[in-house]
Write an enzyme that holds these catalytic residues in place. Structure first.
Site, mmCIF file in Angstrom:
data_model
loop_
_atom_site.group_PDB
_atom_site.id
_atom_site.type_symbol
_atom_site.label_atom_id
_atom_site.label_comp_id
_atom_site.label_asym_id
_atom_site.label_seq_id
_atom_site.Cartn_x
_atom_site.Cartn_y
_atom_site.Cartn_z
ATOM 1 N N ALA A 1 -64.185 -83.640 11.521
ATOM 2 C CA ALA A 1 -64.040 -85.100 11.601
ATOM 3 C C ALA A 1 -62.578 -85.533 11.455
ATOM 4 O O ALA A 1 -61.695 -84.707 11.232
ATOM 5 C CB ALA A 1 -64.909 -85.763 10.541
ATOM 6 N N HIS A 2 -62.372 -86.820 11.566
ATOM 7 C CA HIS A 2 -61.017 -87.386 11.551
ATOM 8 C C HIS A 2 -60.296 -87.129 10.228
ATOM 9 O O HIS A 2 -60.879 -87.186 9.159
ATOM 10 C CB HIS A 2 -61.065 -88.886 11.831
ATOM 11 C CG HIS A 2 -61.940 -89.669 10.908
ATOM 12 N ND1 HIS A 2 -61.458 -90.333 9.813
ATOM 13 C CD2 HIS A 2 -63.272 -89.873 10.918
ATOM 14 C CE1 HIS A 2 -62.448 -90.934 9.199
ATOM 15 N NE2 HIS A 2 -63.570 -90.668 9.843
ATOM 16 N N ASN A 3 -59.001 -86.835 10.346
ATOM 17 C CA ASN A 3 -58.121 -86.661 9.189
ATOM 18 C C ASN A 3 -58.438 -85.442 8.331
ATOM 19 O O ASN A 3 -57.921 -85.324 7.216
ATOM 20 C CB ASN A 3 -58.112 -87.925 8.299
ATOM 21 C CG ASN A 3 -57.439 -89.093 8.981
ATOM 22 O OD1 ASN A 3 -58.097 -89.881 9.656
ATOM 23 N ND2 ASN A 3 -56.132 -89.180 8.865
ATOM 24 N N SER B 1 -61.441 -86.722 6.298
ATOM 25 C CA SER B 1 -60.394 -86.707 5.268
ATOM 26 C C SER B 1 -60.529 -85.571 4.262
ATOM 27 O O SER B 1 -59.863 -85.582 3.227
ATOM 28 C CB SER B 1 -60.348 -88.045 4.514
ATOM 29 O OG SER B 1 -60.078 -89.088 5.422
#
Lengths: 335, 335, 335
Positions: free
Chosen positions: C241-243, C261
């Site tokens: 996923a993102h980050n 994250s």
């Protein structure tokens, strides 16, 4: 592209505490803030960064009581998270240039109908009898089958495959390599142990404002429609089986699978890697925690469910805690 | 396309109870039946719909004892589900027009061999030394590597990638964006913490009558072949690792993963989101319930397994029930 | 291509016990060895095959004490597994012919920069402002967006989609239909139950020597970068996923998902179908067993974790064992 802190404050309806003429050219997380960037503080967990951050400006809650004086100029708003989201959206609007036109080589069936301002990327194809609305962007390498209908202002990323007869509303986003309308997994077992294929004659209907993640799969209905209602958000690698219905404004996180003919209510939040059994229904506003397995119909609205088979999450957490104490408990009981 | 109830009854060898001259133009689920549609009743759970359905005709079991008189004309058969499946299959045969011909632009290597009645869609490519049988349909945007062999009467949907050296039999269906023959996940850990890549020199062999779902992945063998035997049905987003063998007529539901070098027997039913460990084997006719994890070799045929690590499902269910009672049990014991 | 046993022994620095002039033309697993093939014995579990194998040569450990005389010629080395891997690598080097050149039709933006010896397959596209290093192979049907940077000596398989702004280092391999840089799943819930889309303005950065599996998805960061560090190996159908940040030389098996994250340390081994919660970190050298769910930050390095929520694997196994005995234990306590 540069803005002053004052210009940004005006955009998000905030008040400036500090140097309003300072210049902002980028965004950053508060813990990574640098000169020229703007950041925000929404989660109190990160408050310590507020006082150290080298960001030029930080968006904070109007009612925040400061423990010391930050280095940054502050923009005070009611809801810093929403304000920052708005700022990102405005930035995207300003900076994104929407391309239009039909790139070559591409394939557009003679009888396909396309609206104003279509972008059709290289190596993309639109099949017979299909209709595409206005302002829709179809990237490179997209395959759109026959008799497909896609509304206005949609974005279809590269590698997406949309099977025949699919209907997609307005303002939808479909990420790369997602597959919409593949055959449902329908095989009738025969006496000799082989399977007979059950034709999948239905379609997929996706309403307005739906977002579908990369490499997600949504199967067509055996008969009738697999239905994704307005505002639904589906993450990467999610599987939606034939004849499923997902209610409005429900969000489904990555790698979750929903089995055939199940009906999920509206405003539900389904975590990642969840499995949902077939032929059941889930009430509105249900929250299912990650990796759970929902095996039975959920009638009561607004519950938080966890575990496999899923039960109210508080019971699941209690059982887990008890399980961890079990070795000690049993020792004590046996002594 | 329209048929009379009598014509349909003849096709599925049923007897008509009601108006045999009524006209049928579509299919429907019994709970959604409308004038002009035909439906069926197989699951007694849905019997109440039989008496309310507005379908023009309903296929029912010959031995069904009616509680009241339905509105619809009935067609009585031995097995309504099979009869309805047959009807859908016949309908699909009548209505589907198989396209043939090579669309442009596409790429067909000079030395590739293709059989009669090939369809090759726009932007598809067939590599050097590959062979395609007769009556095979290769949709748009398909990538077929070098030295690939595909049999007769297969359907390959858009975006499918078939790596070099893959062998596919007759009558196979591969859904959009599935990947066949990618490298197995083979990395030898080195003393310095890095990995050395183990070349994957084998291939994938898929026998006749196999169906593979959208976005599924089947890795090539390190040496030898990853083998999918005849009649296997694999659902969307399934992962089959290197050197796995799946026995004839086994069905594997969505998002299940099978680790390297494992051998699954024939006529097994593997539920969705199941994990199967590497280097084990599973006996014929094993049923594994959804989300289970099979960690050890299963020697006894015909068991139903559940949970992680998987055990006979009845034991798993008992343990689950006990777990739910545990808080009360412990209270009672402590008092 | 044929070699003598002596030639192979020299290549892997082994000593020959038997006929060094025998001819080898292929590889095989020890249990499937045939005349003309070479195999290896690393796992003592397979030692019985050593004495029956019809392979012409077998690589064994120098310190192996033979129970009887094998049929095959032996090549004795310090580490048979590494020696065999080296042999496979050398074979692949000798036999693979690297193609170069730009196939047509394909699309290369006018201002894209490409290095020496590029291969660009049919129907592939490279967007505006992108840069590709030397000796990189981009197969057919690949979509590379705008302002993408790809280093030297990479292999990008068919159907891969790389979104705008992605940065990829040298010596990376990306398997078919993987998606790099799709939008993170970012939606801010609104008071009326709808979601507002949070623009995803960051990118994905992939360092040198990374391998990514078929149909895997790696989302771009909301701000900043999703970071896959050098030497990371990611299997098929994995979701990042993102980050997220994945530390150097960490391996992640198929169908695992890592939420937004989260920071995974270096030299970790994450099993298949694992779920990792968002906003946590996992210490270096952590091993997570298949199907586990990591819900909290892991601070201590080098642990083996299992179960959901993940705990030290030994505790998880103990709890599982106890759970199996629970019915009997409770009966005994109640009597």
């Amino acid at each position: 592209m540069k803005f002053t802190v004052d210009q940004i404050a005006q955009l998000i309806q905030g008040t400036v505490d500090g140097d309003g003429s300072a210049s902002i050219s980028t965004f950053n997380k508060i813990e990574e803030g640098k000169t020229g960037s703007i950041s925000f503080l929404a989660n109190p967990k990160y408050e310590s960064y507020l006082y150290q951050s080298e960001a030029t400006a930080i968006i904070v809650a109007a009612d925040l009581v400061l423990k010391e004086k930050p280095l940054a100029t502050l923009i005070k708003v009611k809801d810093p998270y929403s304000a920052f989201t708005l700022l990102l959206q405005k930035y995207q609007e300003f900076t994104s240039v929407k391309e239009i036109g039909i790139q070559q080589p591409s394939y557009l069936a003679e009888d396909a109908k396309t609206g104003l301002n279509l972008y059709l990327g290289q190596f993309s194809s639109i099949g017979k009898g299909s209709t595409i609305g206005k302002d829709t962007y179809i990237a490179a390498h997209v395959t759109i089958g026959n008799k497909v209908s896609i509304g206005d202002n949609c974005v279809i990323y590269p590698g997406v495959v949309i099977y025949n007869d699919t209907v997609i509303g307005n303002n939808c986003t479909i990420h790369a390599n997602a597959v919409i309308g593949s055959d449902g997994f329908g095989f009738a077992p025969q006496a000799d142990g082989t399977f007979s294929t059950i034709p999948q004659l239905g379609n997929v209907v996706i309403e307005d404002g739906v977002s579908i993640g990369a490499n997600a799969t949504i199967d067509r209905a055996t008969m009738g429609s697999t239905l994704i209602k307005k505002g639904v958000k589906i993450d990467n690698l999610v599987q939606i089986a034939h004849n499923v219905e997902v209610g409005a404004n429900t969000a489904i996180a990555a790698q979750t699978g929903v089995s055939g003919s199940t009906k999920i209510g509206q405003n539900c939040l389904i975590g990642g890697q969840v499995g949902v059994a077939g032929h059941i229904s889930i009430a509105n506003k249900t929250i299912v925690t990650a990796q759970s397995g929902v095996t039975k119909t959920v009638r009561k609205e607004g519950q938080i469910l966890g575990g496999t088979p899923a039960s109210p999450n508080s019971e699941y957490l209690k059982r887990n805690a008890l399980l961890r104490q079990l070795p000690d408990l049993l020792k004590r009981l046996e002594s």
